[in-house]
Design an enzyme around this catalytic site. Sequence first.
Site, short mmCIF file in Angstrom:
data_model
loop_
_atom_site.label_atom_id
_atom_site.label_comp_id
_atom_site.label_asym_id
_atom_site.label_seq_id
_atom_site.Cartn_x
_atom_site.Cartn_y
_atom_site.Cartn_z
N HIS A 255 -47.19 40.36 1.50
CA HIS A 255 -45.86 40.88 1.80
C HIS A 255 -45.62 42.20 1.07
CE1 HIS A 255 -41.47 40.40 2.69
NE2 HIS A 255 -41.37 41.11 1.58
N GLU A 256 -45.89 42.22 -0.22
CA GLU A 256 -45.64 43.44 -0.99
C GLU A 256 -46.62 44.55 -0.61
OE1 GLU A 256 -42.92 43.59 -2.38
OE2 GLU A 256 -42.48 41.44 -2.50
N HIS A 259 -45.07 46.57 2.13
CA HIS A 259 -44.18 47.61 1.59
C HIS A 259 -44.99 48.79 1.03
CE1 HIS A 259 -40.36 45.59 1.94
NE2 HIS A 259 -40.76 44.53 1.25
N GLU A 285 -38.92 46.31 5.58
CA GLU A 285 -39.17 44.88 5.75
C GLU A 285 -39.98 44.59 7.01
OE1 GLU A 285 -38.76 42.15 3.88
OE2 GLU A 285 -38.21 43.54 2.29
#
Length: 488
Positions: A255-256, A259, A285
């Site tokens: 997830h990170e 980003h 996101e």
Amino acid sequence: MTAYDDLMAQERETQALAQVAGRLGWDQETMMPRGAAEQRSEESGAMQAVLHARRCDPRRGDLLAEAEAQVSDEVARAQLRHIRRDHDRAMLVPGDLAVALARLTSRAQGQWAEARAGDDYAAFAPVLAEVIRLKREEATAVARGRDLYDALIDDFEPDMTATRLDTTFAEMRPRLVDLRARALEREWPALDAHFDEQAQLRLSRELARNFGYDFARGRLDMAVHPFSSGSGDDVRITTRVSEHDPFNCLYSTIHEVGHACYEQGIDPEYRLTPLGQGVSMGVHESQSRIYENQLGRSRAYTGWLFERMRETFGEFGLDEAETFYRAVSRVHRGYIRTEADEVQYNLHIMLRFDLEKALISGDLSTDDLEAAWNDRFEADFGYAVDRASNGVLQDVHWSVGLFGYFPTYSLGNVYAGCLYRAMRGAVPDLEVHLSRGDLGGATSWLCSKVQVHGGRFAPAEVIARACGGAEPTAEPLLEYLEEKFGGL
């Protein structure tokens, strides 16, 4: 030198200082000794004072007006659009308020962490009340007659409103609730073994590289609440580890990385300029969620990951790739937003969205917040919150003043649904490549369609351009979820 050249030279210095300020926040979450909290509060306030003064500098306003009258180049106009927006907002916020917020939220973050560790909301409530008071003061300064909460949303998703979000969420909620009810009727496999923490971190670093994260320009550390920070050539991510749940570590990392790859993928020509960072948190996101879910939790990719898990940890109780895929996708009861399955995640966001609207409007006080959270959670999910760290204290956002941020998580899911539909039609043999652990085609497409542009286009325009002109709606996300979980 033209006015535009002078202005952009000034902006590069301001952007560089903002990156330094961000590094203070990264350090506070990862390495700062506990005893340094008060000093860090002063340091953060000092940096904010410098940044606010630069943003309100009359010379900046003069150069901006001159440049706006002279420049016609599309990229330059986009730069000026961001500078104008930032300048006008900064001029509305008193300098002492900006500094007070920076100092307070730095201190409140540490108090939140201690209250969370002790499951003691009452210890955190007074400082949260002060954060909300200052955020309402800030919103009043910048709203210029608009709704206060809309003024705060605008920091994270320009031109978005609570009314538009309410409409989108009203469309999503009944279909998500129905899908959840059907999914919870099924049996879902789960992991039940011990997973070495260092082995998890080694595998998480491998997955980060697998998804395109450049460790020459970044690093992976541990934090209570995983996050990504920085831009350009210094983009840092964090994760966390549970010895009984490696998915927490692995998928937080993925997830990170979404980003971080957005920031690393922006056109280098935009570095340390207003265009040199993600255009909004909703678009940000969209990258983290599509990396984590549509790609990272796909049947094809989890087939490859299953084999890597066995090579890393040995046998861990799941004997085939399809069972592993069902475990990765498991719809389950739980309290924690960041650990929620794809079906229920947005319901967690809707709860926070409604509560923080009420906090900012004054309809809900911090004294009543914990009870309101617990009542709403039980009504939405059907069981009671057992402790504050599983409820109102689980997220860091309110302690650092990020009111208006939460709805961008669901907006990012909506955008990710649109992007995934377009990607499936544009990337040949996507599933075949994912089954080999090859994410190059998918991540290259996202970079070229979304990431490289940085802040050049408006948020919805970025998504529409990537999707062949189609305006973003929730329908592709809902269809994806119903196809995936209906099949499971």
